[in-house]
Design a protein around this motif. Structure first.
Motif, PDB file in Angstrom:
ATOM      1  N   LEU A  34       5.210  12.112  -0.296  1.00 33.96           N
ATOM      2  CA  LEU A  34       4.800  10.878   0.354  1.00 33.96           C
ATOM      3  C   LEU A  34       5.097   9.733  -0.606  1.00 33.96           C
ATOM      4  O   LEU A  34       4.491   9.616  -1.670  1.00 33.96           O
ATOM      5  CB  LEU A  34       3.302  10.916   0.686  1.00 33.96           C
ATOM      6  CG  LEU A  34       2.710   9.656   1.334  1.00 33.96           C
ATOM      7  CD1 LEU A  34       3.363   9.377   2.682  1.00 33.96           C
ATOM      8  CD2 LEU A  34       1.195   9.797   1.499  1.00 33.96           C
ATOM      9  N   PHE A  35       6.055   8.895  -0.231  1.00 32.03           N
ATOM     10  CA  PHE A  35       6.429   7.764  -1.078  1.00 32.03           C
ATOM     11  C   PHE A  35       5.900   6.482  -0.461  1.00 32.03           C
ATOM     12  O   PHE A  35       6.116   6.220   0.725  1.00 32.03           O
ATOM     13  CB  PHE A  35       7.953   7.705  -1.231  1.00 32.03           C
ATOM     14  CG  PHE A  35       8.501   8.900  -1.964  1.00 32.03           C
ATOM     15  CD1 PHE A  35       8.418   8.970  -3.347  1.00 32.03           C
ATOM     16  CD2 PHE A  35       9.067   9.963  -1.276  1.00 32.03           C
ATOM     17  CE1 PHE A  35       8.914  10.072  -4.029  1.00 32.03           C
ATOM     18  CE2 PHE A  35       9.559  11.068  -1.943  1.00 32.03           C
ATOM     19  CZ  PHE A  35       9.477  11.123  -3.330  1.00 32.03           C
ATOM     20  N   VAL A  36       5.177   5.722  -1.256  1.00 31.10           N
ATOM     21  CA  VAL A  36       4.466   4.551  -0.744  1.00 31.10           C
ATOM     22  C   VAL A  36       4.760   3.335  -1.622  1.00 31.10           C
ATOM     23  O   VAL A  36       5.190   3.460  -2.770  1.00 31.10           O
ATOM     24  CB  VAL A  36       2.939   4.800  -0.721  1.00 31.10           C
ATOM     25  CG1 VAL A  36       2.595   5.968   0.182  1.00 31.10           C
ATOM     26  CG2 VAL A  36       2.409   5.060  -2.137  1.00 31.10           C
ATOM     27  N   GLY A  41      -2.619   1.484  -0.132  1.00 28.06           N
ATOM     28  CA  GLY A  41      -3.807   2.118   0.438  1.00 28.06           C
ATOM     29  C   GLY A  41      -3.793   3.629   0.444  1.00 28.06           C
ATOM     30  O   GLY A  41      -4.558   4.249   1.183  1.00 28.06           O
ATOM     31  N   GLU A  42      -2.932   4.232  -0.398  1.00 25.56           N
ATOM     32  CA  GLU A  42      -2.894   5.694  -0.400  1.00 25.56           C
ATOM     33  C   GLU A  42      -4.221   6.303  -0.828  1.00 25.56           C
ATOM     34  O   GLU A  42      -4.580   7.393  -0.387  1.00 25.56           O
ATOM     35  CB  GLU A  42      -1.760   6.218  -1.290  1.00 25.56           C
ATOM     36  CG  GLU A  42      -1.907   5.971  -2.782  1.00 25.56           C
ATOM     37  CD  GLU A  42      -1.334   4.645  -3.227  1.00 25.56           C
ATOM     38  OE1 GLU A  42      -1.107   4.469  -4.432  1.00 25.56           O
ATOM     39  OE2 GLU A  42      -1.138   3.766  -2.361  1.00 25.56           O
ATOM     40  N   ILE A 165      -3.319  17.749  -4.078  1.00 26.34           N
ATOM     41  CA  ILE A 165      -2.761  16.412  -3.906  1.00 26.34           C
ATOM     42  C   ILE A 165      -2.479  15.835  -5.291  1.00 26.34           C
ATOM     43  O   ILE A 165      -3.378  15.737  -6.130  1.00 26.34           O
ATOM     44  CB  ILE A 165      -3.739  15.494  -3.140  1.00 26.34           C
ATOM     45  CG1 ILE A 165      -4.071  16.093  -1.771  1.00 26.34           C
ATOM     46  CG2 ILE A 165      -3.154  14.097  -2.980  1.00 26.34           C
ATOM     47  CD1 ILE A 165      -5.260  15.440  -1.096  1.00 26.34           C
ATOM     48  N   LEU A 166      -1.234  15.479  -5.538  1.00 23.70           N
ATOM     49  CA  LEU A 166      -0.821  14.944  -6.827  1.00 23.70           C
ATOM     50  C   LEU A 166      -0.396  13.495  -6.639  1.00 23.70           C
ATOM     51  O   LEU A 166       0.634  13.210  -6.038  1.00 23.70           O
ATOM     52  CB  LEU A 166       0.344  15.769  -7.384  1.00 23.70           C
ATOM     53  CG  LEU A 166       0.077  17.269  -7.576  1.00 23.70           C
ATOM     54  CD1 LEU A 166       1.360  18.000  -7.932  1.00 23.70           C
ATOM     55  CD2 LEU A 166      -0.982  17.492  -8.652  1.00 23.70           C
ATOM     56  N   ASP A 167      -1.199  12.579  -7.153  1.00 21.39           N
ATOM     57  CA  ASP A 167      -0.968  11.151  -6.953  1.00 21.39           C
ATOM     58  C   ASP A 167      -0.481  10.514  -8.251  1.00 21.39           C
ATOM     59  O   ASP A 167      -1.267  10.204  -9.139  1.00 21.39           O
ATOM     60  CB  ASP A 167      -2.270  10.495  -6.474  1.00 21.39           C
ATOM     61  CG  ASP A 167      -2.089   9.037  -6.084  1.00 21.39           C
ATOM     62  OD1 ASP A 167      -0.957   8.524  -6.218  1.00 21.39           O
ATOM     63  OD2 ASP A 167      -3.067   8.417  -5.645  1.00 21.39           O
ATOM     64  N   GLU A 168       0.843  10.347  -8.387  1.00 22.15           N
ATOM     65  CA  GLU A 168       1.449   9.722  -9.576  1.00 22.15           C
ATOM     66  C   GLU A 168       1.006  10.424 -10.865  1.00 22.15           C
ATOM     67  O   GLU A 168       0.701   9.775 -11.865  1.00 22.15           O
ATOM     68  CB  GLU A 168       1.058   8.248  -9.643  1.00 22.15           C
ATOM     69  CG  GLU A 168       1.611   7.400  -8.497  1.00 22.15           C
ATOM     70  CD  GLU A 168       2.937   6.755  -8.830  1.00 22.15           C
ATOM     71  OE1 GLU A 168       3.792   7.440  -9.411  1.00 22.15           O
ATOM     72  OE2 GLU A 168       3.096   5.577  -8.518  1.00 22.15           O
ATOM     73  N   VAL A 169       1.011  11.760 -10.861  1.00 17.91           N
ATOM     74  CA  VAL A 169       0.379  12.499 -11.959  1.00 17.91           C
ATOM     75  C   VAL A 169       1.215  12.588 -13.232  1.00 17.91           C
ATOM     76  O   VAL A 169       0.688  12.955 -14.275  1.00 17.91           O
ATOM     77  CB  VAL A 169      -0.005  13.926 -11.520  1.00 17.91           C
ATOM     78  CG1 VAL A 169      -1.041  13.884 -10.427  1.00 17.91           C
ATOM     79  CG2 VAL A 169       1.218  14.718 -11.085  1.00 17.91           C
ATOM     80  N   THR A 170       2.496  12.269 -13.169  1.00 15.24           N
ATOM     81  CA  THR A 170       3.319  12.378 -14.379  1.00 15.24           C
ATOM     82  C   THR A 170       3.887  11.036 -14.823  1.00 15.24           C
ATOM     83  O   THR A 170       4.793  10.981 -15.653  1.00 15.24           O
ATOM     84  CB  THR A 170       4.493  13.363 -14.160  1.00 15.24           C
ATOM     85  OG1 THR A 170       5.336  12.870 -13.113  1.00 15.24           O
ATOM     86  CG2 THR A 170       3.988  14.744 -13.817  1.00 15.24           C
ATOM     87  N   ILE A 171       3.342   9.956 -14.301  1.00 18.42           N
ATOM     88  CA  ILE A 171       3.902   8.636 -14.578  1.00 18.42           C
ATOM     89  C   ILE A 171       3.843   8.287 -16.063  1.00 18.42           C
ATOM     90  O   ILE A 171       4.680   7.530 -16.572  1.00 18.42           O
ATOM     91  CB  ILE A 171       3.186   7.562 -13.728  1.00 18.42           C
ATOM     92  CG1 ILE A 171       4.015   6.279 -13.737  1.00 18.42           C
ATOM     93  CG2 ILE A 171       1.764   7.331 -14.206  1.00 18.42           C
ATOM     94  CD1 ILE A 171       3.534   5.236 -12.750  1.00 18.42           C
ATOM     95  N   THR A 199       5.316   6.227  -5.931  1.00 20.98           N
ATOM     96  CA  THR A 199       5.760   4.941  -5.412  1.00 20.98           C
ATOM     97  C   THR A 199       7.231   5.028  -5.028  1.00 20.98           C
ATOM     98  O   THR A 199       7.969   5.898  -5.495  1.00 20.98           O
ATOM     99  CB  THR A 199       5.581   3.832  -6.463  1.00 20.98           C
ATOM    100  OG1 THR A 199       6.331   4.180  -7.635  1.00 20.98           O
ATOM    101  CG2 THR A 199       4.112   3.667  -6.830  1.00 20.98           C
ATOM    102  N   MET A 200       7.641   4.117  -4.171  1.00 25.00           N
ATOM    103  CA  MET A 200       9.033   4.096  -3.723  1.00 25.00           C
ATOM    104  C   MET A 200      10.002   3.962  -4.895  1.00 25.00           C
ATOM    105  O   MET A 200      11.097   4.518  -4.876  1.00 25.00           O
ATOM    106  CB  MET A 200       9.244   2.935  -2.751  1.00 25.00           C
ATOM    107  CG  MET A 200       8.499   3.092  -1.422  1.00 25.00           C
ATOM    108  SD  MET A 200       9.063   4.517  -0.465  1.00 25.00           S
ATOM    109  CE  MET A 200      10.723   3.989  -0.040  1.00 25.00           C
TER     110      MET A 200
END
Length: 212
Positions: A34-36, A41-42, A165-171, A199-200
Motif C-alpha cells: 500500500l503506497f500512500v 491518513g494511513e 502490518i509494516l508501516d515504513e519500518v525500514t526507513i 510512501t509513494m
C-alpha cells in the motif's frame, strides 16, 4: 481483510471526516503493498483495524466477520502493527524484545537469536557491552532510529501473528541492511497475510528490495 464504504471522523472533530467512502481489500495469506502520500491518513486505517475506533459508516471485516463482532483482545493478539516510530520501554534490550511474547510465554534464547538475526539486530547487540542485558531508557532515546526499528521488527518476529502490518519500518536503515531485512521478512512471511505500507516516494525501492 476488507474495508467497504468506510467513512470516519475522529470524535474531537466529528464534522471533518478523515476517510470518506473508502474501499479496499487485503487478500489473506498474501503480501500486499500500500503506497500512500505522506500524511494521507494511513494511521487511521490501522486505528480502525485494531478497534481503537469504530467506523462512522460502512464496515470492516476480517475473514468475512464484521470487526465489531470480533473480540477486541482476539483482534489485537492476531494483528501486529510495526510503525516507523517504534516505542521502546525502560528496561533492557531483552525485556523490550520479550514484549513480543504471546500468551505470557517468554521466548527462548534461540527464538530471540532468530528474531535478532532476521532484523539485523545481532550486530548491534554484539557491540553493546552488556549485550541483551544492555539498558534502554524510556522511549529508547539511547538508541538510533534504525536500531529502534530493528528491535520492533525482531519483536514482531517473536509475536509471529497471522496478520502483520509494516508501516515504513525500514526507513531509518541504510540500503544494505534494508535489503537484508526485506529478504528475511519475505521468507518468514511467505503464505501469511502481510501488508507493507510506504510512501509513494519509496515505491520503487521498496518493491525492488522486497521482490528481488
Amino acid at each position: 481483510m476488507d474495508t467497504k464504504d468506510v467513512t470516519f471522523a475522529y470524535p474531537s472533530n466529528a464534522d471533518q471526516p478523515v476517510m470518506k467512502n473508502v474501499n479496499f481489500s487485503f487478500p489473506a495469506e498474501e503480501t500486499t503493498f500500500l503506497f500512500v502520500k505522506s500524511g494521507s491518513g494511513e494511521s487511521t486505517i490501522w486505528n480502525l483495524r485494531l478497534k481503537f475506533y469504530g467506523p462512522s459508516e460502512g464496515e470492516i471485516t476480517i475473514d468475512g466477520h464484521r470487526i465489531e463482532e470480533l473480540d477486541t483482545r482476539w483482534v489485537r493478539e492476531n494483528i501486529t502493527l510495526v510503525q516507523q516510530e517504534s516505542v521502546l520501554s525502560k528496561g533492557t534490550v531483552a525485556v523490550n524484545l520479550q514484549f513480543g511474547s504471546k500468551d505470557g510465554i517468554l521466548p527462548s534464547l534461540a527464538e530471540i537469536k532468530q528474531a535478532c538475526d532476521l532484523a539485523m539486530l545481532t550486530p548491534v547487540i554484539a557491540h553493546m557491552l552488556l549485550g541483551l542485558k544492555a539498558p534502554i531508557n524510556a522511549g529508547g532515546d539511547t538508541m538510533s532510529g534504525g536500531q529502534k526499528q530493528r528491535v520492533a521488527i525482531a519483536r514482531a518476529r517473536l509475536r509471529d501473528t497471522p496478520i502483520l502490518i509494516l508501516d515504513e519500518v525500514t526507513i531509518a536503515l541504510d540500503l544494505a541492511n534494508k535489503a537484508l531485512v526485506w529478504e528475511a521478512i519475505r521468507y518468514w512471511r511467505k503464505g501469511k497475510t502481510t501488508i507493507v505500507i510506504n510512501t509513494m516516494s519509496s515505491r520503487s525501492e521498496t518493491k525492488t528490495l522486497y521482490t528481488s
